[in-house]
Design a protein around this motif. Sequence first.
Motif, mmCIF file in Angstrom:
data_model
loop_
_atom_site.group_PDB
_atom_site.id
_atom_site.type_symbol
_atom_site.label_atom_id
_atom_site.label_comp_id
_atom_site.label_asym_id
_atom_site.label_seq_id
_atom_site.Cartn_x
_atom_site.Cartn_y
_atom_site.Cartn_z
ATOM 1 N N ARG A 91 -20.805 14.718 1.705
ATOM 2 C CA ARG A 91 -20.774 14.767 0.244
ATOM 3 C C ARG A 91 -19.478 15.386 -0.251
ATOM 4 O O ARG A 91 -18.875 14.906 -1.219
ATOM 5 N N ASN A 92 -19.046 16.435 0.413
ATOM 6 C CA ASN A 92 -17.808 17.110 0.028
ATOM 7 C C ASN A 92 -16.602 16.190 0.205
ATOM 8 O O ASN A 92 -15.710 16.150 -0.647
ATOM 9 N N ALA B 175 -16.709 13.625 -2.562
ATOM 10 C CA ALA B 175 -16.363 14.253 -3.845
ATOM 11 C C ALA B 175 -14.860 14.491 -3.961
ATOM 12 O O ALA B 175 -14.250 14.195 -4.999
ATOM 13 N N CYS C 192 -22.507 11.467 -4.806
ATOM 14 C CA CYS C 192 -22.739 12.458 -3.745
ATOM 15 C C CYS C 192 -24.227 12.707 -3.519
ATOM 16 O O CYS C 192 -24.654 12.869 -2.374
#
Length: 163
Positions: free
Chosen positions: A139-140, A143, A160
């Motif tokens: 997810r990071n 993002a 995300c």
Amino acid sequence: MKTIEVDEDLYRYIASNTRHIGESASDILRRLLKLEQAPVAVPAAVPRAVPGQGIAQMLDNNQLAAEESAIDRFMHILSVLYREHPDSFAQASDIKGRKRIYFADSEAALLAAGNTTKPKAIDGSPYWVITNTNTGRKRNIVAQLMAAMGYPHGLIERVCQSI
């Protein structure tokens, strides 16, 4: 266009005032500051691409629901991001961990950077990405990439959460 750096809280404020997908930071600030819109000459016969349209369509059509794992959803998102903006996707190579690189143009480059990276090719692109990370890190990575590519904050959050 000029590039400026803003504090995280200011960025969030601007992003929270987005009225529609694809609205630029300049448009948001002009509206909030009640400035006149600068006229833009766009030929009527040329359709304008809406930034984030492919990503939003992917979310709205539940395309990720068919993917069985977080890795598959991660790979699908990266593929759509590349198809939507192949030029700005090149910024992926700037996204790195403390000891790892996440993107490269070959499997060998990722394998050389660590022995447990489990690299996979991003469908339809010349890029490879490591997949041996937890869902939070995936997810990071998404993002950071989407922010670097200029996607609005609200859309980044939706994508995300879908991983």
